[in-house]
Motif scaffolding. Structure first.
Motif: not given
Length: 221
Positions: A139-143, A158-160, A175-176, A205-206
């Motif tokens: 979550r920290k990496a996506m934000k 959008q990141v999944q 995802w976010i 998978g990203i």
């Protein structure tokens, strides 16, 4: 039942273009595609072994006696400081000639630096993969990735991430989304990538969708 299509292939001919530019007869077409895949795979592996990162994409232009490979780099600071850029290009060109045995065709490699690297999903996915390998919270990496993208003047992202995230036994998807990501609008310019990363908990998978420009608005009469 949902029908899935690659966002880049969905927009070919409108606001997306091919990364390979050449012509071949039907019987030689498959050989040309395989050659392009081998060249891209070789370059990416060579760059990883050279500790130079941040490849956005690779364009290949072919003629009868000439092949031009353009590497779009996003992060110049990731290049090895002790080795100039020209030396890396010469070494890469020499290794390509040695592995693919180009005798009657001249090979030329050029590097282009992207001004806003975090508008490119491949570079952003590579950043998230590095964070996950260092055991940073997903979550920290996506934000953090979304913050970097917002600084690059994008309209939405959008990141999944899918797989056994954080070592959980059951595979799931997280995802976010931030801003607008109009996937069904063909006129909207959306960059997309799918990236695989190997972590201590398994393979993840990203997928990243980045909305760069607004769709063309019709002028009111």
């Amino acid at each position: 039942m949902g029908q899935k299509i690659n966002p880049l292939g969905f927009r070919l001919g409108t606001n997306q273009s091919h990364h390979s530019f050449w012509f071949a007869q039907p019987k030689n077409y498959s050989e040309g595609i395989q050659e392009d895949q081998k060249i891209r795979y070789f370059i990416k592996n060579y760059v990883k072994s050279s500790e130079a990162k941040g490849i956005a994409h690779i364009e290949i232009k072919k003629r009868i006696d000439f092949i031009q490979v353009i590497i779009f780099l996003g992060l110049k600071k990731f290049l090895i400081e002790s080795r100039p850029l020209g030396i890396i290009v010469e070494a890469l060109q020499m290794n390509l000639n040695k592995n693919f045995h180009y005798v009657n065709r001249k090979l030329k490699i050029a590097i282009t630096i992207i001004s806003k690297p975090y508008r490119n999903p491949n570079i952003l996915a590579e950043f998230i993969a590095g964070q996950l390998k260092n055991r940073v919270s997903f979550r920290k990496a996506m934000k953090k990735a979304i913050e970097l993208t917002e600084q690059a003047d994008t309209k939405g992202i959008q990141v999944q991430i899918s797989g056994c995230i954080d070592g959980k036994e059951i595979s799931h998807v997280e995802w976010i989304r931030e801003g607008r990501v109009p996937l069904q609008t063909i006129q909207a310019k959306i960059d997309y990538c799918s990236y695989m990363v190997r972590t201590t908990h398994g393979v993840l998978g990203i997928k990243i969708w980045i909305f760069i420009e607004k769709e063309d608005e019709r002028t009111k009469q």
